[in-house]
Scaffold this motif. Structure first.
Motif, PDB file in Angstrom:
ATOM      1  N   ALA A  72       0.834  -1.210   0.000  1.00 17.28           N
ATOM      2  CA  ALA A  72       0.000   0.000   0.000  1.00 17.28           C
ATOM      3  C   ALA A  72       0.863   1.253   0.000  1.00 17.28           C
ATOM      4  O   ALA A  72       0.586   2.220  -0.715  1.00 17.28           O
ATOM      5  CB  ALA A  72      -0.928  -0.012   1.214  1.00 17.28           C
ATOM      6  N   SER A 126      -3.194   0.120  -5.322  1.00 17.92           N
ATOM      7  CA  SER A 126      -4.487   0.762  -5.072  1.00 17.92           C
ATOM      8  C   SER A 126      -5.468  -0.127  -4.333  1.00 17.92           C
ATOM      9  O   SER A 126      -6.393   0.365  -3.681  1.00 17.92           O
ATOM     10  CB  SER A 126      -5.116   1.202  -6.396  1.00 17.92           C
ATOM     11  OG  SER A 126      -5.378   0.076  -7.218  1.00 17.92           O
ATOM     12  N   GLU A 127      -5.277  -1.445  -4.442  1.00 15.79           N
ATOM     13  CA  GLU A 127      -6.208  -2.377  -3.803  1.00 15.79           C
ATOM     14  C   GLU A 127      -5.465  -3.655  -3.443  1.00 15.79           C
ATOM     15  O   GLU A 127      -4.872  -4.306  -4.317  1.00 15.79           O
ATOM     16  CB  GLU A 127      -7.367  -2.685  -4.746  1.00 15.79           C
ATOM     17  CG  GLU A 127      -8.441  -3.563  -4.127  1.00 15.79           C
ATOM     18  CD  GLU A 127      -9.589  -3.825  -5.095  1.00 15.79           C
ATOM     19  OE1 GLU A 127     -10.209  -4.890  -4.974  1.00 15.79           O
ATOM     20  OE2 GLU A 127      -9.839  -2.959  -5.966  1.00 15.79           O
ATOM     21  N   LYS A 166      -5.504  -6.706  10.725  1.00 16.18           N
ATOM     22  CA  LYS A 166      -6.388  -5.534  10.692  1.00 16.18           C
ATOM     23  C   LYS A 166      -5.893  -4.453  11.649  1.00 16.18           C
ATOM     24  O   LYS A 166      -5.930  -3.254  11.317  1.00 16.18           O
ATOM     25  CB  LYS A 166      -7.808  -5.948  11.056  1.00 16.18           C
ATOM     26  CG  LYS A 166      -8.535  -6.715   9.962  1.00 16.18           C
ATOM     27  CD  LYS A 166      -9.945  -7.101  10.387  1.00 16.18           C
ATOM     28  CE  LYS A 166     -10.689  -7.818   9.269  1.00 16.18           C
ATOM     29  NZ  LYS A 166     -12.053  -8.231   9.685  1.00 16.18           N
ATOM     30  N   LYS A 174      -4.544  -0.784  10.370  1.00 15.25           N
ATOM     31  CA  LYS A 174      -5.132   0.461  10.876  1.00 15.25           C
ATOM     32  C   LYS A 174      -4.064   1.334  11.519  1.00 15.25           C
ATOM     33  O   LYS A 174      -4.056   2.563  11.347  1.00 15.25           O
ATOM     34  CB  LYS A 174      -6.230   0.137  11.882  1.00 15.25           C
ATOM     35  CG  LYS A 174      -7.006   1.360  12.342  1.00 15.25           C
ATOM     36  CD  LYS A 174      -8.184   0.974  13.236  1.00 15.25           C
ATOM     37  CE  LYS A 174      -8.985   2.209  13.655  1.00 15.25           C
ATOM     38  NZ  LYS A 174     -10.138   1.835  14.521  1.00 15.25           N
ATOM     39  N   LYS A 187      -2.425   3.217   8.943  1.00 17.61           N
ATOM     40  CA  LYS A 187      -3.334   4.093   8.190  1.00 17.61           C
ATOM     41  C   LYS A 187      -3.475   3.711   6.719  1.00 17.61           C
ATOM     42  O   LYS A 187      -3.543   4.565   5.831  1.00 17.61           O
ATOM     43  CB  LYS A 187      -2.888   5.556   8.321  1.00 17.61           C
ATOM     44  CG  LYS A 187      -2.864   6.069   9.751  1.00 17.61           C
ATOM     45  CD  LYS A 187      -2.397   7.504   9.821  1.00 17.61           C
ATOM     46  CE  LYS A 187      -2.465   8.059  11.238  1.00 17.61           C
ATOM     47  NZ  LYS A 187      -1.641   7.305  12.199  1.00 17.61           N
ATOM     48  N   VAL A 188      -3.537   2.395   6.445  1.00 22.92           N
ATOM     49  CA  VAL A 188      -3.754   1.947   5.063  1.00 22.92           C
ATOM     50  C   VAL A 188      -5.013   1.084   4.971  1.00 22.92           C
ATOM     51  O   VAL A 188      -5.176   0.298   4.040  1.00 22.92           O
ATOM     52  CB  VAL A 188      -2.525   1.174   4.519  1.00 22.92           C
ATOM     53  CG1 VAL A 188      -1.331   2.103   4.366  1.00 22.92           C
ATOM     54  CG2 VAL A 188      -2.179  -0.013   5.417  1.00 22.92           C
ATOM     55  N   GLN A 189      -5.921   1.264   5.945  1.00 24.84           N
ATOM     56  CA  GLN A 189      -7.135   0.438   5.976  1.00 24.84           C
ATOM     57  C   GLN A 189      -8.071   0.705   4.803  1.00 24.84           C
ATOM     58  O   GLN A 189      -8.921  -0.132   4.483  1.00 24.84           O
ATOM     59  CB  GLN A 189      -7.882   0.613   7.307  1.00 24.84           C
ATOM     60  CG  GLN A 189      -8.442   1.995   7.557  1.00 24.84           C
ATOM     61  CD  GLN A 189      -7.462   2.908   8.282  1.00 24.84           C
ATOM     62  OE1 GLN A 189      -6.256   2.720   8.184  1.00 24.84           O
ATOM     63  NE2 GLN A 189      -8.005   3.884   9.004  1.00 24.84           N
ATOM     64  N   ASN A 190      -7.935   1.853   4.141  1.00 21.21           N
ATOM     65  CA  ASN A 190      -8.774   2.137   2.979  1.00 21.21           C
ATOM     66  C   ASN A 190      -8.274   1.437   1.719  1.00 21.21           C
ATOM     67  O   ASN A 190      -8.973   1.381   0.707  1.00 21.21           O
ATOM     68  CB  ASN A 190      -8.837   3.647   2.726  1.00 21.21           C
ATOM     69  CG  ASN A 190      -9.591   4.380   3.828  1.00 21.21           C
ATOM     70  OD1 ASN A 190     -10.470   3.806   4.471  1.00 21.21           O
ATOM     71  ND2 ASN A 190      -9.244   5.635   4.053  1.00 21.21           N
ATOM     72  N   THR A 191      -7.046   0.919   1.784  1.00 23.29           N
ATOM     73  CA  THR A 191      -6.444   0.247   0.633  1.00 23.29           C
ATOM     74  C   THR A 191      -6.415  -1.270   0.801  1.00 23.29           C
ATOM     75  O   THR A 191      -6.526  -2.008  -0.180  1.00 23.29           O
ATOM     76  CB  THR A 191      -4.997   0.751   0.416  1.00 23.29           C
ATOM     77  OG1 THR A 191      -5.016   2.171   0.291  1.00 23.29           O
ATOM     78  CG2 THR A 191      -4.367   0.148  -0.826  1.00 23.29           C
ATOM     79  N   ASN A 205      -7.860  -4.815   2.347  1.00 26.08           N
ATOM     80  CA  ASN A 205      -9.003  -5.533   2.893  1.00 26.08           C
ATOM     81  C   ASN A 205      -8.537  -6.908   3.357  1.00 26.08           C
ATOM     82  O   ASN A 205      -7.990  -7.681   2.573  1.00 26.08           O
ATOM     83  CB  ASN A 205     -10.099  -5.684   1.840  1.00 26.08           C
ATOM     84  CG  ASN A 205     -11.286  -6.461   2.376  1.00 26.08           C
ATOM     85  OD1 ASN A 205     -11.917  -6.063   3.339  1.00 26.08           O
ATOM     86  ND2 ASN A 205     -11.586  -7.586   1.735  1.00 26.08           N
TER      87      ASN A 205
END
Length: 312
Positions: free
Chosen positions: A194, A199-200, A215, A219, A222-226, A228
């Motif tokens: 990330a 991007s994913e 997880k 967090k 700070k890459v939890q939006n990228t 899963n």
């Protein structure tokens, strides 16, 4: 609370599988006492050199330590660990002396004793692994910092197999890439991908404890939006196409899903495989080639191998 320290005298070859066995038994992390750390030379650009006490290390082999809560199930847990370690022989993994000892420690000792082994370490041209409790000032403006807390993570991110994976990611990841991290563990490889611009990222692990740990670390960085994270066995049920796969797991496991990897990696995409001992290198190469990958680069560190392969 009282804790039990389980200590296993084994070999370098068995570090990864035994660490995984301890993790699955409920250990939050492991300490590895390897005498090679006392004498190995570290290149100036990688690693923060600090003083090590020879009395903390075995004369030969390695000692792996983990901590388990003292409860009514401890005896069964330890027996299960011993049985699983003995089972590694069936996979042609040398477990060496395989001397297992148990001792009791109080919570305060357990909570702080392992921290002396863990310091900021620059593992590649851009990445530095930093424990959350230590202050660290970046040396370069483009330096990438990954924060980890081994108290909640499986591994510190500084084992040779992880280091080579991150170095391989630096060489291959392009901005916007979609990546799958198979057997994510602490999530450190997904975090690195990330930060490099993917991007994913889909991070999979069969162990729910690892999923929870990953997880938390994702967090923290700070890459939890990228990234899963989900519980999954290898690539079972995965559809669609991705730019790359990274897997830092046993060679015996990697060869089981190279066909699935070839099915979902785009032509020209990459497969970064690590966690491979020297004796298993050719087995993994053969499996990758048979599935439609071409080996582009072989990375070596100590007794470990990582491969960068391209889908042809």
């Amino acid at each position: 609370m009282k804790w039990s320290e389980i200590s296993i005298h084994t070999t370098n070859e068995a570090i990864e599988p035994i660490s995984n066995i301890l993790h699955e038994a409920g250990a939050s992390g492991v300490v590895i006492e390897d005498p090679f750390d006392l004498t190995k030379e570290r290149e100036d650009q990688f690693g923060e050199i600090y003083q090590l006490d020879p009395k903390d290390y075995p004369v030969e082999g390695v000692i792996i330590k983990a901590y388990l809560p003292v409860n009514s199930f401890l005896g069964e847990t330890v027996d299960g660990i011993k049985e699983a370690i003995n089972g590694l022989i069936l996979h042609n993994i040398d477990i060496g002396l395989n001397k297992v000892s148990i001792s009791e420690v109080n919570e305060e000792e357990w909570a702080t004793a392992w921290k002396k082994y863990y310091h900021p370490v620059k593992i590649s041209e851009r990445f530095t692994i930093v424990p959350t409790w230590e202050e660290y000032t970046p040396v370069n403006s483009d330096e990438l910092i990954i924060e980890l807390d081994p108290g909640m993570a499986f591994g510190t991110g500084t084992h040779p197999t992880t280091v080579m994976c991150i170095q391989a990611l630096e060489r291959t990841v392009q901005r916007g890439d979609q990546i799958i991290d198979v057997g994510t563990g602490s999530g450190v490889l997904s975090i690195a991908a990330a930060m490099l611009g993917a991007s994913e990222i889909s991070a999979f692990d069969l162990d729910q404890v690892a999923v929870t740990t990953a997880k938390m670390n994702i967090k923290l960085n700070k890459v939890q939006n990228t990234v899963n994270v989900s519980q999954k066995n290898l690539l079972d049920g995965v559809e669609g196409m991705v730019d790359g796969i990274v897997a830092n797991i046993l060679a015996e496991v990697i060869v089981r899903f190279t066909d699935d990897a070839a099915r979902i990696v785009k032509k020209g995409g990459y497969f970064i495989a690590s966690g491979i001992i020297q004796q298993k290198k050719q087995d993994v190469k053969d499996a990758l080639n048979k599935s439609g990958f071409e080996i582009q680069e072989t990375l070596l560190m100590e007794d470990w191998v990582a491969l960068i392969a391209r889908r042809v």
